[in-house]
Structure formats: structure tokens, C-alpha cells
Design an enzyme around this catalytic site. Structure first.
Site, PDB file in Angstrom:
ATOM      1  N   ASP A  33       3.939 -28.156   6.556  1.00 45.30           N
ATOM      2  CA  ASP A  33       4.884 -27.672   7.567  1.00 45.30           C
ATOM      3  C   ASP A  33       5.638 -26.433   7.086  1.00 45.30           C
ATOM      4  O   ASP A  33       6.754 -26.155   7.514  1.00 45.30           O
ATOM      5  CB  ASP A  33       5.863 -28.786   7.976  1.00 45.30           C
ATOM      6  CG  ASP A  33       6.714 -29.231   6.804  1.00 45.30           C
ATOM      7  OD1 ASP A  33       6.439 -28.791   5.669  1.00 45.30           O
ATOM      8  OD2 ASP A  33       7.654 -30.025   7.029  1.00 45.30           O
ATOM      9  N   HIS A 219      -9.963  -2.634  -3.936  1.00 50.60           N
ATOM     10  CA  HIS A 219      -8.983  -3.588  -3.393  1.00 50.60           C
ATOM     11  C   HIS A 219      -8.613  -4.662  -4.405  1.00 50.60           C
ATOM     12  O   HIS A 219      -8.439  -5.823  -4.068  1.00 50.60           O
ATOM     13  CB  HIS A 219      -9.506  -4.225  -2.099  1.00 50.60           C
ATOM     14  CG  HIS A 219      -9.505  -3.278  -0.948  1.00 50.60           C
ATOM     15  ND1 HIS A 219     -10.165  -3.517   0.236  1.00 50.60           N
ATOM     16  CD2 HIS A 219      -8.928  -2.064  -0.786  1.00 50.60           C
ATOM     17  CE1 HIS A 219     -10.000  -2.496   1.055  1.00 50.60           C
ATOM     18  NE2 HIS A 219      -9.250  -1.601   0.462  1.00 50.60           N
ATOM     19  N   ASP A 236      -0.908   0.844  -6.804  1.00 47.55           N
ATOM     20  CA  ASP A 236      -0.807   1.173  -5.376  1.00 47.55           C
ATOM     21  C   ASP A 236       0.129   0.147  -4.774  1.00 47.55           C
ATOM     22  O   ASP A 236      -0.253  -1.019  -4.582  1.00 47.55           O
ATOM     23  CB  ASP A 236      -2.207   1.118  -4.739  1.00 47.55           C
ATOM     24  CG  ASP A 236      -2.200   1.588  -3.287  1.00 47.55           C
ATOM     25  OD1 ASP A 236      -1.108   1.685  -2.694  1.00 47.55           O
ATOM     26  OD2 ASP A 236      -3.299   1.844  -2.751  1.00 47.55           O
ATOM     27  N   ASP A 247       3.593   3.938   1.294  1.00 47.70           N
ATOM     28  CA  ASP A 247       2.308   3.655   0.632  1.00 47.70           C
ATOM     29  C   ASP A 247       2.131   4.688  -0.475  1.00 47.70           C
ATOM     30  O   ASP A 247       1.882   5.858  -0.192  1.00 47.70           O
ATOM     31  CB  ASP A 247       1.201   3.764   1.697  1.00 47.70           C
ATOM     32  CG  ASP A 247      -0.166   3.367   1.177  1.00 47.70           C
ATOM     33  OD1 ASP A 247      -0.272   2.948   0.015  1.00 47.70           O
ATOM     34  OD2 ASP A 247      -1.138   3.479   1.964  1.00 47.70           O
ATOM     35  N   HIS A 319     -13.847   6.624  -0.686  1.00 49.44           N
ATOM     36  CA  HIS A 319     -12.986   6.308   0.464  1.00 49.44           C
ATOM     37  C   HIS A 319     -12.467   7.593   1.102  1.00 49.44           C
ATOM     38  O   HIS A 319     -12.666   8.685   0.566  1.00 49.44           O
ATOM     39  CB  HIS A 319     -11.834   5.383   0.048  1.00 49.44           C
ATOM     40  CG  HIS A 319     -10.970   5.903  -1.065  1.00 49.44           C
ATOM     41  ND1 HIS A 319     -10.057   6.904  -0.886  1.00 49.44           N
ATOM     42  CD2 HIS A 319     -10.893   5.551  -2.376  1.00 49.44           C
ATOM     43  CE1 HIS A 319      -9.432   7.139  -2.030  1.00 49.44           C
ATOM     44  NE2 HIS A 319      -9.932   6.339  -2.958  1.00 49.44           N
ATOM     45  N   HIS A 323      -4.655   8.093   5.895  1.00 50.19           N
ATOM     46  CA  HIS A 323      -4.558   7.343   7.155  1.00 50.19           C
ATOM     47  C   HIS A 323      -3.153   7.506   7.702  1.00 50.19           C
ATOM     48  O   HIS A 323      -2.198   7.751   6.953  1.00 50.19           O
ATOM     49  CB  HIS A 323      -4.879   5.856   6.914  1.00 50.19           C
ATOM     50  CG  HIS A 323      -4.101   5.261   5.762  1.00 50.19           C
ATOM     51  ND1 HIS A 323      -2.811   4.804   5.895  1.00 50.19           N
ATOM     52  CD2 HIS A 323      -4.415   5.093   4.450  1.00 50.19           C
ATOM     53  CE1 HIS A 323      -2.387   4.350   4.718  1.00 50.19           C
ATOM     54  NE2 HIS A 323      -3.330   4.531   3.826  1.00 50.19           N
ATOM     55  N   HIS A 330      -1.642   0.960   7.690  1.00 52.72           N
ATOM     56  CA  HIS A 330      -2.734   1.728   8.305  1.00 52.72           C
ATOM     57  C   HIS A 330      -2.365   1.797   9.780  1.00 52.72           C
ATOM     58  O   HIS A 330      -2.701   0.909  10.560  1.00 52.72           O
ATOM     59  CB  HIS A 330      -4.090   1.042   8.099  1.00 52.72           C
ATOM     60  CG  HIS A 330      -4.508   1.029   6.658  1.00 52.72           C
ATOM     61  ND1 HIS A 330      -5.563   0.298   6.186  1.00 52.72           N
ATOM     62  CD2 HIS A 330      -4.020   1.680   5.568  1.00 52.72           C
ATOM     63  CE1 HIS A 330      -5.690   0.492   4.870  1.00 52.72           C
ATOM     64  NE2 HIS A 330      -4.767   1.317   4.488  1.00 52.72           N
ATOM     65  N   GLU A 353      -4.508  10.609  -0.346  1.00 49.71           N
ATOM     66  CA  GLU A 353      -4.786   9.708  -1.468  1.00 49.71           C
ATOM     67  C   GLU A 353      -6.196   9.831  -2.035  1.00 49.71           C
ATOM     68  O   GLU A 353      -6.964   8.873  -2.017  1.00 49.71           O
ATOM     69  CB  GLU A 353      -4.525   8.266  -1.038  1.00 49.71           C
ATOM     70  CG  GLU A 353      -5.191   7.866   0.275  1.00 49.71           C
ATOM     71  CD  GLU A 353      -4.919   6.398   0.607  1.00 49.71           C
ATOM     72  OE1 GLU A 353      -5.246   5.545  -0.215  1.00 49.71           O
ATOM     73  OE2 GLU A 353      -4.385   6.139   1.715  1.00 49.71           O
ATOM     74  N   TYR A 357     -13.265   7.325  -9.443  1.00 54.09           N
ATOM     75  CA  TYR A 357     -13.445   6.004 -10.067  1.00 54.09           C
ATOM     76  C   TYR A 357     -14.761   6.017 -10.843  1.00 54.09           C
ATOM     77  O   TYR A 357     -15.839   6.144 -10.251  1.00 54.09           O
ATOM     78  CB  TYR A 357     -13.463   4.919  -8.988  1.00 54.09           C
ATOM     79  CG  TYR A 357     -12.312   5.073  -8.000  1.00 54.09           C
ATOM     80  CD1 TYR A 357     -11.067   4.500  -8.262  1.00 54.09           C
ATOM     81  CD2 TYR A 357     -12.454   5.853  -6.838  1.00 54.09           C
ATOM     82  CE1 TYR A 357     -10.000   4.686  -7.385  1.00 54.09           C
ATOM     83  CE2 TYR A 357     -11.398   6.041  -5.965  1.00 54.09           C
ATOM     84  CZ  TYR A 357     -10.172   5.455  -6.243  1.00 54.09           C
ATOM     85  OH  TYR A 357      -9.110   5.642  -5.382  1.00 54.09           O
ATOM     86  N   ARG A 374      -6.126   7.330  -8.757  1.00 56.56           N
ATOM     87  CA  ARG A 374      -5.794   7.677  -7.367  1.00 56.56           C
ATOM     88  C   ARG A 374      -4.343   8.137  -7.366  1.00 56.56           C
ATOM     89  O   ARG A 374      -3.522   7.597  -8.129  1.00 56.56           O
ATOM     90  CB  ARG A 374      -5.997   6.488  -6.423  1.00 56.56           C
ATOM     91  CG  ARG A 374      -5.641   6.806  -4.975  1.00 56.56           C
ATOM     92  CD  ARG A 374      -6.167   5.805  -3.937  1.00 56.56           C
ATOM     93  NE  ARG A 374      -5.592   4.480  -4.040  1.00 56.56           N
ATOM     94  CZ  ARG A 374      -6.211   3.420  -4.543  1.00 56.56           C
ATOM     95  NH1 ARG A 374      -7.441   3.536  -5.012  1.00 56.56           N
ATOM     96  NH2 ARG A 374      -5.614   2.238  -4.601  1.00 56.56           N
ATOM     97  N   GLU A 376      -1.346   9.025  -4.463  1.00 54.19           N
ATOM     98  CA  GLU A 376      -1.106   8.878  -3.016  1.00 54.19           C
ATOM     99  C   GLU A 376       0.347   9.154  -2.654  1.00 54.19           C
ATOM    100  O   GLU A 376       1.262   8.610  -3.272  1.00 54.19           O
ATOM    101  CB  GLU A 376      -1.466   7.446  -2.588  1.00 54.19           C
ATOM    102  CG  GLU A 376      -1.187   7.155  -1.118  1.00 54.19           C
ATOM    103  CD  GLU A 376      -1.690   5.794  -0.672  1.00 54.19           C
ATOM    104  OE1 GLU A 376      -1.806   4.878  -1.522  1.00 54.19           O
ATOM    105  OE2 GLU A 376      -1.972   5.646   0.533  1.00 54.19           O
TER     106      GLU A 376
HETATM  107  N1  GLY Z   1      -2.415   0.699   0.111  1.00 54.29           N
HETATM  108  C1  GLY Z   1      -3.412   0.773   1.072  1.00 54.29           C
HETATM  109  C2  GLY Z   1      -3.985   2.105   1.156  1.00 54.29           C
HETATM  110  O1  GLY Z   1      -3.737   2.936   0.307  1.00 54.29           O
HETATM  111  O2  GLY Z   1      -4.624   2.432   2.104  1.00 54.29           O
HETATM  112 MN    MN Z   2      -2.975   4.391   1.744  1.00 58.97          MN
HETATM  113 MN    MN Z   3      -2.049   2.818  -0.995  1.00 62.57          MN
END
Ligand code: GLY
Ligand code: MN
Ligand code: MN
Length: 406
Positions: A33, A219, A236, A247, A319, A323, A330, A353, A357, A374, A376
Site C-alpha cells: 500500500d 543509460h 549526468d 539536465d 546519440h 533535445h 525530454h 550534449e 565513448y 559527455r 551537456e
Molecule cells: N539525462 C538524459 C539525457 O541527457 O538525455
Molecule cells: Mn539530455
Molecule cells: Mn543528461
């Protein structure tokens, strides 16, 4: 008032006889619950500013009615205070309010026969009950209209996003100062957990704290390994403040000093990121940042002998470059209009970003193995160019080494 302005602006774009029905998220059960912390539906929150579960807003040019949980002494002892039906009109600037338990009964009175009903086709159970009650009505999706509105942030939203960005910037700064070899990734994550909570915010998404080779798992969220001397760590993490996300990704050496190969890869990503950010201004195509990052990263990797001149870049940069960001990390909004990339316009906010890699790839010089980088930031398009909402967070190699060693 801001929510009323948004409702009016939405209705102006719809048929004169339009009625919008929009409901919030359901409460999600975690186990037994106990529930997950409640988070309102972004569209519902955008148009109402109301954060309680089990609520539906119904509005047209003539009327705004909100259905919500009624006061309940017993339940409020367990779950906390409710706004309740009596106080809702004043608090939410609505014409009428009713118990959510009455929605199926009352909805047919509120919505006249010849109305066009605008709703969310992917909506939850409450909405399917409503549509069952509303037979003989024309149903249309309201989502494309709301998505387009949400793509352009107003000044109220930008100040919330700046606050969200500031909280995340500070947490990343603390992490840079406190990271050292031997800590677990989750110990570094706890710096973010603590700082976000201390500032009345939550994680906007599952944070990534990835040491060494883990940074090459895009991820990665296990965050349970030890951070080793000589490795980089990619973080991240961004908070959500008043439902607005930030982000940020930063990558830095666990020991405080970059090795030469780490510097070489890092500098390529940084150059790509800065050049992409500089391209963002009203009128520029939204595809431009990605074109720029792929060109710079490709040339950089060729220069280091990691990529052949006709090699496949996607093995190292797999990638997109960014975004939309806003109420959702996102965020909603089309990137193309009629199959063509749209252009940036004032009020849009996008992440930038790029990354490189390199795992344990036999074909690559081992000095570059297990390097994942990365960087960002969140970029707000202004009248003449852009403002980086997360600009206060350092990213130059010398600045990172200096903050970590002092
Ligand atoms: N943290 C998610 C992205 O960078 O898209
Ligand atoms: Mn992002
Ligand atoms: Mn991110």
C-alpha cells in the site's frame, strides 16, 4: 494568472465550440500500500498549476470547471491536506468545482452536444470513463497544440528553469570537489540526492554516475562501482524544481588530473559542444548543432588515429546532440515541420550534449580504452542568440583540475 493565460491562448487556437478535457497522472503504486512520490501530469500542470492527484480540468470559452478530490478528514490524516471542492474555484481561478467522484455524472451537463471535445488520446483511465459518458461528440487531440505552446517557454518558465539549473550546477560543483579514488559511484550520487532535497527539488531523471568503462554504457544507472584512480567519471544528473527540469553532464578525472589521452578526447568533445552552442540563434536550423558536433568529433578522432577517414562515427558517438527540455527532461515539441527541420526561435530551450565513448575496442590504441566523455548544458534561445542556463558550471580542463585540487 499564468495558467489562465495559457488556457485562453490554447482555446484561441481551437474551434469556437471547443471544450478541453485534461487530467493529471494517476497515483502509481510502488509496493503493497505504498506509492511512488506523486508527480502531476505536465500538460495538466502547465494549464492549471494544480499538483494534487485525481483531478480533471474541463474548460471552454465560457467555463472552467475543475474536478478534484473532496475533503476527507480520515484520508487527510494519512495522506495530507486536500484543497477540496469549496476552496478550489478561488485557489485555481476556476468558475466551478466538483468532486472527482461526480465526473461521469456531471460531464454530460457541462459539455453541450455540439461541442468539439479536445483531449489527450494517450490519457489515463479517468479520461476513458469520460469519453464513455460522452457519446455523439466529436473528439480531437489537443496534444499538438499544447506541445507547440510548451516548446516556447515564457518568462515565468525561464526563471524556474534557471533556478533548476542553478541547483544542479551547485551539485555538480560539489561533486567535483568531493570526488576521489575509492569512493563508490553511489557515494558521489548522494551529493546530488542531498543537494537536491536541500533545495526543495528532486531528480528530473535517474542520475548516471559512471566511472571508467561504465561511462560507455549510455543509460548506466547502477551507480554501485568503486571509482578508480586514473579513470574518468561521467556524471549526468539534473534536478526538477517546481516540475521544471535541468539536465547537465560533466566528465572529470577521479584523481583530479586528466591523463594525456583523456585530455585529447575531452578537448574534442568540448570543442564540439562549444561550437554547437555558438550556432544556436533564432533562424538557425535545429539540425545544425548535430551537424557541427559530428563534423568536429569525426575530424578529431581521425586526427588521433582512432577513426579512419571514411569510418563509421556512430561506433563512438551514437546519440543525438540534444533535445528540448522544460517540464519534461525530454520535452515535447516537434523538431521538424512538414518533414523539414524547423528553425530555432526565441523561447525554445534545448540541451547540447555531444560525447565520445571508447570501450575495450581491440582495433583502438589501448591508451584510449574505457574513456567515455559527455558534456551537456541547457541552452535558452534569446532574441539575438542564446543564454546557457547552466553556464556557471566549469568545463575547461584547467578549471576542472584547479577546482579539484584546491
Ligand atoms: N539525462 C538524459 C539525457 O541527457 O538525455
Ligand atoms: Mn539530455
Ligand atoms: Mn543528461
Amino acid at each position: 494568472m499564468i495558467h489562465q493565460k495559457r488556457r485562453i491562448s490554447l482555446l484561441k487556437q481551437l474551434d469556437d465550440n471547443a471544450v478541453v478535457i485534461i487530467s493529471t497522472n494517476p497515483q502509481q503504486q510502488r509496493s503493497g500500500d505504498t506509492s511512488f512520490p506523486f508527480r502531476p501530469n505536465s500538460n495538466f500542470y502547465y494549464l492549471t498549476g494544480f499538483k494534487e492527484p485525481e483531478a480533471v480540468a474541463v474548460f471552454s470559452n465560457n467555463n472552467y470547471t475543475i474536478f478534484l478530490r473532496p475533503k476527507d478528514k480520515e484520508r487527510e490524516i494519512w495522506d495530507g491536506k486536500r484543497l477540496g471542492v469549496d476552496d478550489a474555484p478561488k485557489a485555481l481561478n476556476a468558475d466551478k468545482s466538483h468532486s472527482i467522484n461526480m465526473i461521469q455524472e456531471l460531464i454530460t451537463d457541462i459539455i453541450e452536444k455540439d461541442c468539439a471535445v479536445f483531449f489527450d488520446p494517450d490519457s489515463n483511465e479517468i479520461d476513458s470513463n469520460i469519453s464513455e459518458a460522452l457519446t455523439n461528440h466529436e473528439f480531437k487531440s489537443v496534444i499538438p497544440y499544447i506541445n507547440e505552446m510548451r516548446l516556447f517557454k515564457d518568462s515565468n518558465e525561464i526563471s524556474l528553469m534557471k533556478k533548476s539549473a542553478n541547483i544542479s550546477v551547485k551539485a555538480h560543483e560539489l561533486a567535483m570537489k568531493k570526488t576521489k579514488p575509492g569512493l563508490h559511484e553511489y557515494e558521489v550520487q548522494s551529493i546530488f540526492d542531498g543537494h537536491f532535497i536541500k533545495n526543495n527539488s528532486v531528480h528530473a531523471y535517474s542520475p548516471i554516475v559512471a566511472g571508467g568503462e561504465n561511462a560507455c554504457v549510455l543509460h548506466y544507472t547502477e551507480n554501485n562501482k568503486i571509482l578508480n584512480d586514473g579513470d574518468l567519471v561521467l556524471i549526468d544528473a539534473g534536478c526538477e524544481f517546481e516540475c521544471y527540469a535541468s539536465d547537465i553532464t560533466r566528465t572529470f578525472p577521479v584523481c583530479g588530473s586528466f591523463s594525456r589521452p583523456q585530455k585529447e578526447i575531452y578537448q574534442i568533445v568540448l570543442d564540439a559542444q562549444i561550437a554547437a552552442i555558438n550556432s544556436i540563434r533564432p533562424g538557425a536550423k535545429v539540425s545544425e548543432p548535430h551537424q557541427i558536433t559530428t563534423k568536429i568529433i569525426r575530424e578529431g578522432l581521425i586526427g588521433l588515429g582512432i577513426l579512419e577517414s571514411d569510418g563509421d562515427l556512430s561506433q563512438f558517438f551514437m546519440h543525438g546532440t540534444g533535445h528540448w527540455i522544460g517540464l519534461d527532461v525530454h520535452d515535447v515539441g516537434d523538431y521538424k515541420l512538414k518533414d523539414e527541420h524547423r528553425t530555432f526561435q526565441k523561447g525554445m530551450v534545448i540541451t547540447v550534449e555531444p560525447g565520445i565513448y571508447i570501450g575495450n575496442n581491440d582495433k583502438i590504441n589501448p591508451i584510449y580504452h574505457n574513456i567515455g566523455v559527455r558534456i551537456e548544458d541547457d541552452v535558452f534561445v534569446t532574441d539575438n542568440g542564446n543564454t546557457v542556463l547552466t553556464a556557471d558550471l566549469i568545463k575547461e580542463i584547467t578549471d576542472i583540475e584547479s577546482i579539484m585540487n584546491n
